[in-house]
Write an enzyme that holds these catalytic residues in place. Structure first.
Site, PDB file in Angstrom:
ATOM      1  N   LYS A  10       8.471   4.405  20.268  1.00 16.99           N
ATOM      2  CA  LYS A  10       9.381   4.562  21.420  1.00 16.99           C
ATOM      3  C   LYS A  10       8.958   5.760  22.387  1.00 16.99           C
ATOM      4  O   LYS A  10       8.391   6.699  21.863  1.00 16.99           O
ATOM      5  CB  LYS A  10      10.841   4.934  20.654  1.00 16.99           C
ATOM      6  CG  LYS A  10      10.737   6.067  19.784  1.00 16.99           C
ATOM      7  CD  LYS A  10      10.973   7.385  20.776  1.00 16.99           C
ATOM      8  CE  LYS A  10      11.168   8.577  19.865  1.00 16.99           C
ATOM      9  NZ  LYS A  10      11.361   9.871  20.533  1.00 16.99           N
ATOM     10  N   ASP A 132      16.248   9.053  14.365  1.00 21.06           N
ATOM     11  CA  ASP A 132      15.589   7.856  15.137  1.00 21.06           C
ATOM     12  C   ASP A 132      15.497   6.393  14.692  1.00 21.06           C
ATOM     13  O   ASP A 132      15.279   5.565  15.367  1.00 21.06           O
ATOM     14  CB  ASP A 132      14.236   8.451  15.549  1.00 21.06           C
ATOM     15  CG  ASP A 132      14.134   9.393  16.669  1.00 21.06           C
ATOM     16  OD1 ASP A 132      15.126   9.585  17.399  1.00 21.06           O
ATOM     17  OD2 ASP A 132      13.127   9.945  17.048  1.00 21.06           O
TER      18      ASP A 132
END
Length: 272
Positions: A10, A132
């Site tokens: 990401k 996350d």
């Protein structure tokens, strides 16, 4: 049984870090975007206890994937699994590789067991592994609040070409937060447009800041850190421009460079 799962990295299109709260944690405002720099995970039938094998010997024996399996065993009936992981996402880079690996295994485990874990329980498992991890269960593009775990799925944007570069040295997330704690600054609100912003640029190492400037001078429409670094990225309007930028960075002796692109939600959650 054989499953192949791509475990995407990401980037943070926006990341604003708030002051410590009563729990001594930093609340965040962030916009995540999955990209196709991916670790490759293969899951097969195993014998005996679950076994997790990384091709990178630096990964500790107790890691995000082994933690995910321990938690999954409490809610799913899983056969013994042999999980092999080919690492392409560098550690200590702000790209979420370990969190993505855990989420990929969580998604695959539900398919193997033929069970969908209720949302509340699923989020609890993900948050227990790392803040996350919930994003990688949502995929695509998402807005994160709280400590990054309160997620709002956002529409897929147009595909963008991304050049990711990482200096030799990584950046410890706790160290980056400690550096921010020594500064005084305003906690920025979400932007009206997707303009890149990251508070950790305030405390980034010179090598990361140098790469950001290289990306901008090489034609990136914008560039910043991902997460707390040390990896940086720039956005480009075409693969050709991204390739040209990689050439510029290579000639400037940038240590590690990848060309990637943004992923849609469906792409980032796919299981073969």
């Amino acid at each position: 049984m054989l499953l192949r799962v791509s475990s995407p990295a990401k980037i943070n299109l926006f990341l604003a870090v708030g002051p410590k709260d009563s729990r001594n944690y930093h609340p965040l405002r962030t916009i995540f975007q999955a990209i196709d720099l991916c670790d490759a995970i293969t899951i097969r039938d195993g014998a005996g206890p679950h076994r997790v094998v990384f091709d990178d010997p630096s990964i500790p024996r107790d890691n995000t994937v082994t933690k995910a399996l321990r938690l999954l065993n409490e809610v799913l009936r899983l056969p013994p699994l042999l999980i092999t992981i080919e690492k392409r996402i560098p550690p200590e880079s702000g790209l979420g590789g370990g969190s993505s690996n855990a989420a990929a295994v969580i998604r695959a485990a539900q398919k193997i067991a033929g069970v969908t874990i209720p949302t509340g329980e699923l989020n609890g498992i993900a948050e227990a592994i790392g803040m996350d991890v919930p994003f990688f269960l949502v995929g695509g593009r998402a807005r994160g609040e709280g400590y990054g775990e309160k997620l709002t799925a956002l529409p897929d944007g147009e595909h963008e070409w991304i050049v990711v570069a990482r200096p030799d040295a990584g950046m410890s997330t706790p160290q980056a937060y400690r550096r921010l704690d020594d500064l005084s600054y305003e906690w920025k609100d979400f932007p009206q447009a997707y303009e890149l912003y990251n508070d950790f640029e305030r405390v980034a190492e010179p090598a990361s800041l140098y790469l950001i400037e290289l990306l901008r001078s090489a034609g990136a429409k914008d560039a910043t850190l991902s997460g707390s670094g040390s990896a940086v990225f720039g956005r480009f309007t075409s693969r050709e421009k991204a390739e040209d930028a990689r050439s510029v960075l290579s000639k400037a002796s940038a240590p590690r460079i990848w060309i990637s692109r943004s992923l849609s939600r469906a792409e980032s959650l796919a299981i073969d």
